[in-house]
Design an enzyme around this catalytic site. Structure first.
Site, PDB file in Angstrom:
ATOM      1  N   HIS A 132       0.872  -1.182   0.000  1.00  0.00           N
ATOM      2  CA  HIS A 132       0.000   0.000   0.000  1.00  0.00           C
ATOM      3  C   HIS A 132       0.911   1.235   0.000  1.00  0.00           C
ATOM      4  CE1 HIS A 132      -2.844   2.924   1.775  1.00  0.00           C
ATOM      5  NE2 HIS A 132      -3.813   2.109   1.411  1.00  0.00           N
ATOM      6  N   ASP A 209       2.869  -4.556   8.187  1.00  0.00           N
ATOM      7  CA  ASP A 209       1.667  -3.756   7.947  1.00  0.00           C
ATOM      8  C   ASP A 209       0.470  -4.688   8.115  1.00  0.00           C
ATOM      9  OD1 ASP A 209      -0.553  -2.575   6.871  1.00  0.00           O
ATOM     10  OD2 ASP A 209       0.403  -1.868   5.034  1.00  0.00           O
ATOM     11  N   GLN A 212      -4.768  -5.007   6.983  1.00  0.00           N
ATOM     12  CA  GLN A 212      -5.804  -5.941   6.517  1.00  0.00           C
ATOM     13  C   GLN A 212      -5.823  -7.230   7.335  1.00  0.00           C
ATOM     14  OE1 GLN A 212      -8.111  -5.235   4.298  1.00  0.00           O
ATOM     15  NE2 GLN A 212      -7.242  -3.271   3.735  1.00  0.00           N
ATOM     16  N   LYS A 235     -10.755  -0.687  10.210  1.00  0.00           N
ATOM     17  CA  LYS A 235     -10.892  -1.875   9.353  1.00  0.00           C
ATOM     18  C   LYS A 235     -11.289  -3.092  10.191  1.00  0.00           C
ATOM     19  CE  LYS A 235      -7.426  -0.146   6.127  1.00  0.00           C
ATOM     20  NZ  LYS A 235      -8.166   0.320   4.948  1.00  0.00           N
ATOM     21  N   CYS A 373      -4.719   2.289  -3.825  1.00  0.00           N
ATOM     22  CA  CYS A 373      -3.491   2.808  -3.198  1.00  0.00           C
ATOM     23  C   CYS A 373      -2.324   1.851  -3.364  1.00  0.00           C
ATOM     24  CB  CYS A 373      -3.704   3.128  -1.714  1.00  0.00           C
ATOM     25  SG  CYS A 373      -4.860   4.433  -1.434  1.00  0.00           S
TER      26      CYS A 373
HETATM   27  C1  LIG Z   1      -2.533  -2.913   3.448  1.00  0.00           C
HETATM   28  C2  LIG Z   1      -2.833  -1.542   3.929  1.00  0.00           C
HETATM   29  N1  LIG Z   1      -1.884  -0.826   4.530  1.00  0.00           N
HETATM   30  C3  LIG Z   1      -2.098   0.403   5.006  1.00  0.00           C
HETATM   31  C4  LIG Z   1      -3.324   0.997   4.872  1.00  0.00           C
HETATM   32  C5  LIG Z   1      -3.529   2.374   5.427  1.00  0.00           C
HETATM   33  O1  LIG Z   1      -4.456   2.337   6.459  1.00  0.00           O
HETATM   34  P1  LIG Z   1      -5.056   3.683   7.066  1.00  0.00           P
HETATM   35  O2  LIG Z   1      -5.608   4.446   5.891  1.00  0.00           O
HETATM   36  O3  LIG Z   1      -6.111   3.213   8.007  1.00  0.00           O
HETATM   37  O4  LIG Z   1      -3.947   4.394   7.718  1.00  0.00           O
HETATM   38  C6  LIG Z   1      -4.351   0.319   4.239  1.00  0.00           C
HETATM   39  C7  LIG Z   1      -5.661   0.944   4.012  1.00  0.00           C
HETATM   40  O5  LIG Z   1      -6.388   0.592   3.119  1.00  0.00           O
HETATM   41  C8  LIG Z   1      -4.109  -1.000   3.768  1.00  0.00           C
HETATM   42  O6  LIG Z   1      -5.064  -1.705   3.175  1.00  0.00           O
END
Ligand SMILES: Cc1ncc(COP(=O)(O)O)c(C=O)c1O
Length: 415
Positions: A132, A209, A212, A235, A373
């Site tokens: 992401h 990370d 998900q 999430k 993203c």
């Molecule tokens: C794999 C992953 N990493 C990071 C993020 C970023 O999360 P946040 O927007 O809640 O900071 C997301 C959000 O969709 C994600 O799916």
């Protein structure tokens, strides 16, 4: 009230669970809402909504420094969430749980503190091709500042990491590996335990990370032995604006603060400031008290209904959706990893994902379209984007049937 029926063997009572989510009663454009955008953000159960209302109605106060009753109640509720998170991810110490705004801020925190302190010219940071943007850009920024190099683990056509290439990338120059646990675009679950072992052998730290993975998979940060783990409440059926950075105590103690201000200090003079103990050293200013308190209700919700039961249900939905989608002519599933969370991305020949998304919305079906993203991933797959349906505990096979009907109708209109 939910009865105590959540043993591992029993099936999730999805129809009872759905009743906990008021938004699922609404219609969109004259159709019952079918919400398949859970990887972007999940819907919230009534208990989470009640928790927010309860805080503001009954004990709204700033935390930690107050000696009055409301401040004490608010502090207790806020700190109870820290304990719930500690348990949820299997951390050894409550001080290892830092509240942030979300996964993005958690990763930035590591980049701007650990990265700034430890990276130097010639060092290398490894990420993967399926990250992401929030696990790419912070490392790009810090690598540029420190003249360090960003290396990328390639992926296969099926959307799995090429582990041989990862092994080759590791060297004494590797200082950090930052890797997504479960891909938001492909659903791929990465072998993070192996990655962590290999990285540690090479002397590198690992950031996971977990944006998900934290809602779908059992997380045990001690078993994984990761150095940092990032997640977002929104999430996981919790409110927006709250996230967590887990970090091993020894790193959090050694790292400099992220932001300066109230709460993160022990003593301030114009000559010198000493910093507060963990976790407060990283929690400058008034935090998002209400949402953090309500996040505990989300964790309680998942625990009460049973994560393993929810996972089984989601696995069934993923299998059913994958099989049903495969029957549509010209539809290609993007992401065919063996181990996936309940995310299914696809591309339909002769159509644009955005047009599909709009036509589905006209029938009350919420999916996400675009690059999710993960632009470098879309470049790797030579796609303008995908349509993504991502499933949560409250989704049903019947809703997948509605999606398939909607897709067939959309394709007829577009081709
Ligand atoms: C794999 C992953 N990493 C990071 C993020 C970023 O999360 P946040 O927007 O809640 O900071 C997301 C959000 O969709 C994600 O799916």
């Amino acid at each position: 009230m939910i009865s105590q029926v959540n043993t591992i063997d029993e099936k999730l009572d999805v129809w009872a669970l759905r009743q906990q989510f008021p938004v699922l009663l609404r219609e969109v454009k004259g159709y019952p809402l079918v919400y398949f955008d859970n990887a972007a953000t999940s819907q919230k159960p009534q208990s989470v909504i009640d928790s927010l209302v309860n805080y503001y109605s009954n004990f709204n106060a700033n935390i930690h420094r107050g000696i009055h009753t409301l401040a004490e109640e608010a502090t207790q509720a806020f700190e109870a969430t820290r304990d719930a998170v500690k348990q949820y991810i299997g951390a050894a110490h409550r001080e290892e749980i830092i509240f942030t705004r979300g996964t993005t801020e958690s990763i930035n925190l590591v980049a701007y503190t650990w990265g700034r302190q430890n990276l130097k010219e010639g060092d290398e940071v490894i990420i993967s091709n399926m990250e992401h943007h929030s696990n790419i850009v912070p490392w790009q920024i810090i690598c540029e500042e420190k003249k360090a190099k960003l290396r990328v683990i390639p992926i296969t056509e099926d959307g799995e990491l090429v582990m041989e290439e990862f092994r080759k990338l590791l060297s004494p120059k590797t200082k950090l590996v930052s890797i997504v646990h479960a891909s938001n675009s492909l659903g791929t679950v990465n072998p993070v335990k192996t990655i962590i072992e290999l990285a540690h052998e090479a002397g590198a730290l690992v950031v996971v990370d977990g944006a998900q993975s934290s809602v779908h998979l059992d997380i045990d940060v001690q078993d994984l032995d990761c150095d940092f783990f990032a997640l977002s409440s929104h999430k996981m059926y919790g409110p927006t604006g709250v996230g967590v950075l887990y970090g091993k105590k020894k790193w959090l103690e050694a790292m400099p603060p992220f932001q300066g201000g109230g709460e993160m200090i022990k003593e301030v003079t114009f000559d010198k400031t000493t910093y507060n103990e963990l976790p407060y050293k990283y929690e400058a200013g008034t935090p998002n008290i209400a949402d953090t308190i309500a996040f505990k209700s989300a964790i309680d919700f998942v625990n009460r209904w049973g994560k393993s039961k929810i996972r089984k249900h989601e696995e069934d939905l993923l299998k059913y959706a994958t099989e049903s989608l495969t029957e549509i002519e010209g539809l290609k599933i993007i992401g065919r990893a063996k181990n996936k969370v309940s995310v299914v991305s696809f591309f339909i020949e002769g159509t644009h994902p955005q047009d599909i998304g709009i036509l589905l919305d006209n029938r009350g079906i919420a999916v996400r379209t675009g690059h999710h993203c993960t632009q470098p991933l879309m470049d790797r797959l030579c796609l303008p984007g995908t349509v993504r349906a991502s499933f949560a505990a409250y989704n049903t096979r019947e809703e997948i049937d509605i999606l398939i009907t909607g897709l067939n109708k959309a394709i007829k209109m577009l081709r």
